[in-house]
Design a protein around this motif. Structure first.
Motif, PDB file in Angstrom:
ATOM      1  N   LEU A 127       0.904  -1.367   0.155  1.00 42.35           N
ATOM      2  CA  LEU A 127       0.133  -0.018  -0.038  1.00 42.35           C
ATOM      3  C   LEU A 127       0.885   1.477   0.069  1.00 42.35           C
ATOM      4  CD1 LEU A 127      -3.001  -0.390   2.577  1.00 42.35           C
ATOM      5  CD2 LEU A 127      -2.939  -0.015  -0.047  1.00 42.35           C
ATOM      6  N   ARG A 128       0.191   2.310  -0.781  1.00 44.29           N
ATOM      7  CA  ARG A 128       0.995   3.565  -0.516  1.00 44.29           C
ATOM      8  C   ARG A 128       0.654   4.265   0.882  1.00 44.29           C
ATOM      9  NH1 ARG A 128       2.801   5.285  -5.505  1.00 44.29           N
ATOM     10  NH2 ARG A 128       2.943   7.320  -4.697  1.00 44.29           N
ATOM     11  N   PRO A 129       1.387   5.159   1.167  1.00 47.58           N
ATOM     12  CA  PRO A 129       0.917   6.033   2.239  1.00 47.58           C
ATOM     13  C   PRO A 129      -0.280   6.532   2.073  1.00 47.58           C
ATOM     14  CG  PRO A 129       3.348   6.500   1.976  1.00 47.58           C
ATOM     15  CD  PRO A 129       2.724   5.549   0.842  1.00 47.58           C
ATOM     16  N   GLY A 130      -1.338   6.370   3.131  1.00 51.82           N
ATOM     17  CA  GLY A 130      -2.678   6.955   2.909  1.00 51.82           C
ATOM     18  C   GLY A 130      -3.593   6.128   2.164  1.00 51.82           C
ATOM     19  N   GLY A 131      -3.140   4.795   1.885  1.00 51.27           N
ATOM     20  CA  GLY A 131      -3.895   3.827   1.040  1.00 51.27           C
ATOM     21  C   GLY A 131      -4.818   3.397   1.950  1.00 51.27           C
ATOM     22  N   ARG A 132      -5.818   2.548   1.446  1.00 47.82           N
ATOM     23  CA  ARG A 132      -6.934   1.693   2.240  1.00 47.82           C
ATOM     24  C   ARG A 132      -6.913   0.235   1.614  1.00 47.82           C
ATOM     25  NH1 ARG A 132      -6.318   6.081   4.043  1.00 47.82           N
ATOM     26  NH2 ARG A 132      -7.901   7.367   5.167  1.00 47.82           N
ATOM     27  N   LEU A 133      -7.233  -0.488   2.629  1.00 49.90           N
ATOM     28  CA  LEU A 133      -7.386  -1.970   2.395  1.00 49.90           C
ATOM     29  C   LEU A 133      -8.741  -2.134   3.088  1.00 49.90           C
ATOM     30  CD1 LEU A 133      -6.748  -5.012   1.844  1.00 49.90           C
ATOM     31  CD2 LEU A 133      -5.414  -4.971   3.898  1.00 49.90           C
ATOM     32  N   VAL A 134      -9.792  -2.856   1.929  1.00 54.55           N
ATOM     33  CA  VAL A 134     -10.943  -3.269   2.315  1.00 54.55           C
ATOM     34  C   VAL A 134     -11.085  -4.961   2.321  1.00 54.55           C
ATOM     35  CG1 VAL A 134     -13.503  -3.028   2.034  1.00 54.55           C
ATOM     36  CG2 VAL A 134     -11.953  -0.897   1.397  1.00 54.55           C
ATOM     37  N   VAL A 135     -11.363  -5.532   3.430  1.00 51.48           N
ATOM     38  CA  VAL A 135     -11.682  -7.068   3.454  1.00 51.48           C
ATOM     39  C   VAL A 135     -12.926  -7.526   3.967  1.00 51.48           C
ATOM     40  CG1 VAL A 135     -10.440  -9.086   4.447  1.00 51.48           C
ATOM     41  CG2 VAL A 135      -9.015  -7.019   4.191  1.00 51.48           C
ATOM     42  N   VAL A 136     -13.594  -8.350   3.081  1.00 51.40           N
ATOM     43  CA  VAL A 136     -14.714  -9.013   3.348  1.00 51.40           C
ATOM     44  C   VAL A 136     -14.201 -10.527   3.633  1.00 51.40           C
ATOM     45  CG1 VAL A 136     -16.921  -9.359   2.784  1.00 51.40           C
ATOM     46  CG2 VAL A 136     -15.829  -6.994   1.935  1.00 51.40           C
ATOM     47  N   LEU A 137     -15.070 -10.848   4.811  1.00 52.59           N
ATOM     48  CA  LEU A 137     -14.819 -12.135   5.318  1.00 52.59           C
ATOM     49  C   LEU A 137     -15.955 -12.880   5.689  1.00 52.59           C
ATOM     50  CD1 LEU A 137     -11.628 -11.493   7.440  1.00 52.59           C
ATOM     51  CD2 LEU A 137     -11.635 -13.019   5.329  1.00 52.59           C
ATOM     52  N   PRO A 138     -16.244 -14.277   5.697  1.00 52.35           N
ATOM     53  CA  PRO A 138     -17.260 -14.741   6.438  1.00 52.35           C
ATOM     54  C   PRO A 138     -17.265 -14.380   7.810  1.00 52.35           C
ATOM     55  CG  PRO A 138     -16.265 -16.373   5.128  1.00 52.35           C
ATOM     56  CD  PRO A 138     -15.507 -15.017   5.109  1.00 52.35           C
ATOM     57  N   GLY A 139     -18.385 -13.937   8.422  1.00 54.47           N
ATOM     58  CA  GLY A 139     -18.275 -13.365  10.026  1.00 54.47           C
ATOM     59  C   GLY A 139     -18.505 -14.957  10.803  1.00 54.47           C
ATOM     60  N   ALA A 140     -18.282 -14.749  11.976  1.00 56.75           N
ATOM     61  CA  ALA A 140     -18.341 -15.702  13.054  1.00 56.75           C
ATOM     62  C   ALA A 140     -18.580 -14.856  14.223  1.00 56.75           C
ATOM     63  CB  ALA A 140     -16.926 -16.526  13.444  1.00 56.75           C
ATOM     64  N   ASP A 141     -19.623 -15.384  15.249  1.00 57.98           N
ATOM     65  CA  ASP A 141     -19.938 -14.897  16.395  1.00 57.98           C
ATOM     66  C   ASP A 141     -18.846 -15.204  17.388  1.00 57.98           C
ATOM     67  OD1 ASP A 141     -20.328 -17.578  17.410  1.00 57.98           O
ATOM     68  OD2 ASP A 141     -22.386 -17.611  17.245  1.00 57.98           O
ATOM     69  N   ASP A 142     -19.076 -14.869  18.722  1.00 56.18           N
ATOM     70  CA  ASP A 142     -17.814 -14.640  19.700  1.00 56.18           C
ATOM     71  C   ASP A 142     -17.594 -16.097  19.893  1.00 56.18           C
ATOM     72  OD1 ASP A 142     -17.767 -12.088  19.727  1.00 56.18           O
ATOM     73  OD2 ASP A 142     -18.966 -11.817  21.517  1.00 56.18           O
ATOM     74  N   ASP A 143     -18.502 -17.254  19.667  1.00 54.73           N
ATOM     75  CA  ASP A 143     -17.960 -18.603  19.984  1.00 54.73           C
ATOM     76  C   ASP A 143     -17.544 -18.965  18.692  1.00 54.73           C
ATOM     77  OD1 ASP A 143     -19.160 -18.564  22.539  1.00 54.73           O
ATOM     78  OD2 ASP A 143     -21.219 -18.617  22.056  1.00 54.73           O
ATOM     79  N   GLY A 144     -17.246 -18.356  17.637  1.00 58.51           N
ATOM     80  CA  GLY A 144     -16.743 -18.989  16.531  1.00 58.51           C
ATOM     81  C   GLY A 144     -17.458 -19.679  15.565  1.00 58.51           C
TER      82      GLY A 144
END
Length: 364
Positions: A192-209
């Motif tokens: 990434l360049r300075p000031g760049g952004r990374l957007v990541v989308v993942l399958p979610g999990a609750d606090d118990d996994g």
């Protein structure tokens, strides 16, 4: 067979993933506002230099068109119509890049259709390696890709899916997931360049996994056991069939940022977990058609996960056998799905990371 060296496979080829990845598309759509805001926040210096966007885990490209178009539109509002831009699409070398190029060339909604100054590119390499030069990328997007591990840490015989595993097996996979996630972040931070952004989308999990995929994964696990009992796959092949992929709770994803809120020059700008709409189930409730429902669920599962299991086959390049096994698996899975008839209650987790103005330093 050395399970510790076995990586996840690409999605099912021939455009199958493009046709059956509606759930992933729905999850990615929920992150579009976050991507737009990231594009509006990216630092754009040196007006004579191209804008660089990178996507990690493109697969066959169908689900990439809307996010890339939104990002380009937001950036164009800032820099005008003439500044050139590169969009790099990364995936494993075994990915079906032919289907990707077909989408980029001829899909009616392709993001570069009306923008002659945007140049799509493809890179066949694992994102657990360096993919692009240091300080090169302005905006990065990754949807439903960083859930895949770099390797299977141990052979597992009790279940194919990490949240359904027990004891030491689950712990080994989660430790591998932690190491891989931090490696993924550190590599992306470097690019990434300075000031760049990374957007990541993942399958979610609750606090118990738990992710919501457990009932479907239990069905798939039972199908593989049945196929082994039938002799369609050997006991050794069955024992090595495991998914190096799972959703992780937010606390696991943010562990690397606990010390001072930063990791390798990245800070967390936004995070959110949301339920993913199940359009397949909604269509069933509207007009019935149980056979169509289970067919669409089974096709989603086959196109997304089955190629990873084929790495456990004694002859993983035997295309005729893989087709036969896929058809048998899909049939048996539909039988089980028809017996219980319930929606996929999945979640999506989105995270936005901002790159500070300093080059990232290695952490021990």
């Amino acid at each position: 067979m050395n399970a510790a060296k076995t990586m996840s496979g690409a999605m099912e080829g021939g455009g199958a993933y493009n046709r059956h990845a509606g759930l992933q598309a729905a999850g990615g759509t929920l992150a579009l506002d976050a991507l737009r805001l990231a594009a509006e926040s990216v630092v754009l210096e040196m007006a004579d230099q191209p804008i660089v966007i990178a996507e990690y885990g493109v697969s066959q490209g169908r689900n990439s068109q809307l996010p890339m178009r939104m990002a380009i539109t937001a950036l164009r509002a800032r820099v005008g119509p003439d500044r050139p831009g590169f969009v790099y699409h990364e995936d494993l070398p075994v990915n079906d890049f032919g289907s990707l190029f077909e989408v980029l060339e001829s899909a009616p909604d392709r993001y570069a259709r009306d923008d002659p100054h945007v140049y799509p590119c493809a890179i066949g390499r694992s994102f657990y390696e360096s993919v692009l030069p240091p300080a090169y990328v302005h905006l990065r997007w990754s949807a439903y890709a960083a859930m895949w591990l770099s390797s299977v840490p141990i052979p597992v015989a009790d279940h194919i899916y990490v949240p359904c595993m027990k004891g030491a097996s689950s712990a080994a996979f989660r430790e591998q997931g932690k190491e891989d996630w931090q490696k993924f972040l550190s590599l992306r931070a470097t690019e990434l360049r300075p000031g760049g952004r990374l957007v990541v989308v993942l399958p979610g999990a609750d606090d118990d996994g738990l992710t919501g995929f457990e009932p479907l994964m239990n069905d798939a696990n039972d199908v593989l056991t049945q196929m082994a009992d039938e002799g369609a796959i050997t006991a050794d092949e069955r024992a090595h069939m495991v998914l190096a992929s799972f959703g992780r709770p937010l606390r696991e994803l943010l562990t690397a940022f606990e010390i001072d809120g930063r990791f390798c020059g990245l800070s967390v700008e936004h995070h959110e977990r949301l339920p993913v709409p199940d359009a397949v189930w909604d269509a069933f409730l509207h007009d019935g058609g149980g056979a169509r429902l289970v067919s669409r669920y089974a096709a989603f599962y086959r196109s997304t996960f089955m190629p990873s299991w084929f790495l456990a086959l004694a002859q993983p390049n035997d295309a005729q056998r893989k087709d036969k096994l896929s058809d048998r698996f899909e049939h048996l899975l539909k039988v089980r799905l028809y017996a219980r008839m319930e929606p996929l209650r999945s979640q999506v987790q989105m995270l936005v990371f901002a790159r500070d103005g300093q080059l990232p330093r290695d952490r021990a």
